[in-house]
Design a protein around this motif. Structure first.
Motif, PDB file in Angstrom:
ATOM      1  N   LEU A 146       0.835  -1.210   0.000  1.00  0.00           N
ATOM      2  CA  LEU A 146       0.000   0.000   0.000  1.00  0.00           C
ATOM      3  C   LEU A 146       0.869   1.259   0.000  1.00  0.00           C
ATOM      4  CD1 LEU A 146      -2.857  -1.068   2.437  1.00  0.00           C
ATOM      5  CD2 LEU A 146      -3.056  -0.688  -0.024  1.00  0.00           C
ATOM      6  N   GLY A 147       1.961   1.240   0.761  1.00  0.00           N
ATOM      7  CA  GLY A 147       2.871   2.387   0.784  1.00  0.00           C
ATOM      8  C   GLY A 147       3.541   2.619  -0.558  1.00  0.00           C
ATOM      9  N   ILE A 148       3.992   1.546  -1.188  1.00  0.00           N
ATOM     10  CA  ILE A 148       4.618   1.666  -2.515  1.00  0.00           C
ATOM     11  C   ILE A 148       3.594   2.156  -3.540  1.00  0.00           C
ATOM     12  CG2 ILE A 148       5.632   0.324  -4.411  1.00  0.00           C
ATOM     13  CD1 ILE A 148       6.964  -1.416  -2.148  1.00  0.00           C
ATOM     14  N   ALA A 149       2.383   1.595  -3.472  1.00  0.00           N
ATOM     15  CA  ALA A 149       1.324   2.041  -4.388  1.00  0.00           C
ATOM     16  C   ALA A 149       1.042   3.527  -4.197  1.00  0.00           C
ATOM     17  CB  ALA A 149       0.055   1.222  -4.164  1.00  0.00           C
ATOM     18  N   ALA A 150       1.000   3.967  -2.946  1.00  0.00           N
ATOM     19  CA  ALA A 150       0.750   5.392  -2.667  1.00  0.00           C
ATOM     20  C   ALA A 150       1.821   6.263  -3.304  1.00  0.00           C
ATOM     21  CB  ALA A 150       0.701   5.626  -1.161  1.00  0.00           C
ATOM     22  N   TYR A 151       3.071   5.853  -3.162  1.00  0.00           N
ATOM     23  CA  TYR A 151       4.183   6.630  -3.736  1.00  0.00           C
ATOM     24  C   TYR A 151       4.069   6.690  -5.258  1.00  0.00           C
ATOM     25  CZ  TYR A 151       8.814   8.085  -5.127  1.00  0.00           C
ATOM     26  OH  TYR A 151       9.862   8.748  -5.718  1.00  0.00           O
ATOM     27  N   ILE A 152       3.798   5.539  -5.872  1.00  0.00           N
ATOM     28  CA  ILE A 152       3.688   5.497  -7.335  1.00  0.00           C
ATOM     29  C   ILE A 152       2.509   6.338  -7.806  1.00  0.00           C
ATOM     30  CG2 ILE A 152       3.165   3.980  -9.299  1.00  0.00           C
ATOM     31  CD1 ILE A 152       4.809   1.792  -7.788  1.00  0.00           C
ATOM     32  N   LEU A 153       1.358   6.188  -7.166  1.00  0.00           N
ATOM     33  CA  LEU A 153       0.172   6.957  -7.556  1.00  0.00           C
ATOM     34  C   LEU A 153       0.399   8.460  -7.393  1.00  0.00           C
ATOM     35  CD1 LEU A 153      -2.451   4.578  -5.950  1.00  0.00           C
ATOM     36  CD2 LEU A 153      -2.215   5.031  -8.416  1.00  0.00           C
ATOM     37  N   PHE A 154       1.073   8.841  -6.299  1.00  0.00           N
ATOM     38  CA  PHE A 154       1.394  10.258  -6.081  1.00  0.00           C
ATOM     39  C   PHE A 154       2.345  10.749  -7.170  1.00  0.00           C
ATOM     40  CE2 PHE A 154       4.142  13.552  -4.312  1.00  0.00           C
ATOM     41  CZ  PHE A 154       3.197  14.493  -3.932  1.00  0.00           C
ATOM     42  N   SER A 155       3.376   9.948  -7.463  1.00  0.00           N
ATOM     43  CA  SER A 155       4.374  10.342  -8.470  1.00  0.00           C
ATOM     44  C   SER A 155       3.742  10.498  -9.848  1.00  0.00           C
ATOM     45  CB  SER A 155       5.498   9.306  -8.543  1.00  0.00           C
ATOM     46  OG  SER A 155       6.172   9.245  -7.314  1.00  0.00           O
ATOM     47  N   LEU A 156       2.776   9.666 -10.159  1.00  0.00           N
ATOM     48  CA  LEU A 156       2.106   9.722 -11.464  1.00  0.00           C
ATOM     49  C   LEU A 156       0.974  10.741 -11.494  1.00  0.00           C
ATOM     50  CD1 LEU A 156       1.872   5.890 -12.244  1.00  0.00           C
ATOM     51  CD2 LEU A 156       3.506   7.561 -13.186  1.00  0.00           C
ATOM     52  N   ASN A 157       0.704  11.373 -10.342  1.00  0.00           N
ATOM     53  CA  ASN A 157      -0.414  12.308 -10.230  1.00  0.00           C
ATOM     54  C   ASN A 157      -1.704  11.652 -10.722  1.00  0.00           C
ATOM     55  OD1 ASN A 157      -1.448  14.762  -9.405  1.00  0.00           O
ATOM     56  ND2 ASN A 157      -1.271  15.667 -11.445  1.00  0.00           N
ATOM     57  N   ALA A 158      -1.917  10.424 -10.234  1.00  0.00           N
ATOM     58  CA  ALA A 158      -3.059   9.618 -10.676  1.00  0.00           C
ATOM     59  C   ALA A 158      -4.373  10.285 -10.302  1.00  0.00           C
ATOM     60  CB  ALA A 158      -2.974   8.228 -10.051  1.00  0.00           C
ATOM     61  N   LYS A 159      -5.361  10.071 -11.139  1.00  0.00           N
ATOM     62  CA  LYS A 159      -6.709  10.562 -10.867  1.00  0.00           C
ATOM     63  C   LYS A 159      -7.259   9.867  -9.624  1.00  0.00           C
ATOM     64  CE  LYS A 159      -7.284  13.039 -14.653  1.00  0.00           C
ATOM     65  NZ  LYS A 159      -7.216  14.468 -14.555  1.00  0.00           N
ATOM     66  N   CYS A 160      -8.200  10.506  -8.965  1.00  0.00           N
ATOM     67  CA  CYS A 160      -8.762   9.985  -7.710  1.00  0.00           C
ATOM     68  C   CYS A 160      -9.329   8.585  -7.862  1.00  0.00           C
ATOM     69  CB  CYS A 160      -9.832  10.926  -7.176  1.00  0.00           C
ATOM     70  SG  CYS A 160      -9.168  12.482  -6.570  1.00  0.00           S
TER      71      CYS A 160
END
Length: 196
Positions: free
Chosen positions: A153-167
């Motif tokens: 979950l932490g790694i996913a959060a970092y990747i999603l933040f880095s990609l500026n993923a949609k909500c």
């Protein structure tokens, strides 16, 4: 001197055994925490669908309100599948579970504050918060898979933040991870739980 060391060793073994007994009770009475993971995952998925169909702001509130219902809903599911969903009052791990919950609740305003700055940051922040909370579940339930879940979950959060993923992408990702882990851990717990 040797007698004193033997007493210390025996006390150490007794304390370890007490923790293991407490963990066993938590695992058996809460289905290893899996119903909570699955309910949380369903709420995250619901929030993702709200984000894609309505608005990101409504999705944030869906996760916040739904998150408050995770524990009571998981207790209902526990009772449906035949586990008590409660533990003895003197189980020392109950305090750790409550402390982790309060820590998580104290972090949620940070995630909400980030959402005011940029709504897309809310879901990765929440993934970090709940991922960190899952790390303590290893101690509560005696299952190192919670370290893996928290880490992913932490790694996913970092990747999603880095990609500026949609909500909706962030919420669906978090929900998907929890659902997969929840069901894997559920069937594993069913396999190893003592038969009644």
């Amino acid at each position: 001197m040797k007698i004193q060391n033997t007493q210390k060793d025996n006390l150490h073994i007794e304390n370890i055994n007490n923790v293991k007994v407490a963990q066993t009770e938590m695992r058996n009475n809460h289905m290893n925490g899996t119903t909570g993971i699955i309910v949380s995952g369903l709420i995250w998925l619901t929030s993702g669908f709200v984000a894609s169909s309505y608005s990101s702001k409504q999705a944030v509130w869906t996760l916040l309100v739904g998150g408050a219902l995770i524990y009571p809903i998981s207790i209902i599911f526990n009772k449906i599948i035949g586990v008590s969903g409660t533990q003895s009052k003197n189980n020392p791990l109950t305090n750790l579970a409550m402390e982790g919950t309060f820590y998580m609740l104290m972090c949620i305003p940070l995630a909400y504050g980030l959402s005011v700055q940029r709504i897309e940051w809310f879901f990765p922040a929440m993934l970090l918060i709940i991922g960190g909370r899952y790390l303590t579940f290893n101690t509560i339930y005696g299952n190192r898979l919670f370290w893996v879940l928290g880490g992913i979950l932490g790694i996913a959060a970092y990747i999603l933040f880095s990609l500026n993923a949609k909500c909706h992408i962030s919420a669906l990702t978090g929900g998907g991870i929890e659902i997969v882990f929840g069901f894997f851990m559920y069937f594993n717990a069913r396999r190893i739980m003592p038969k009644k």
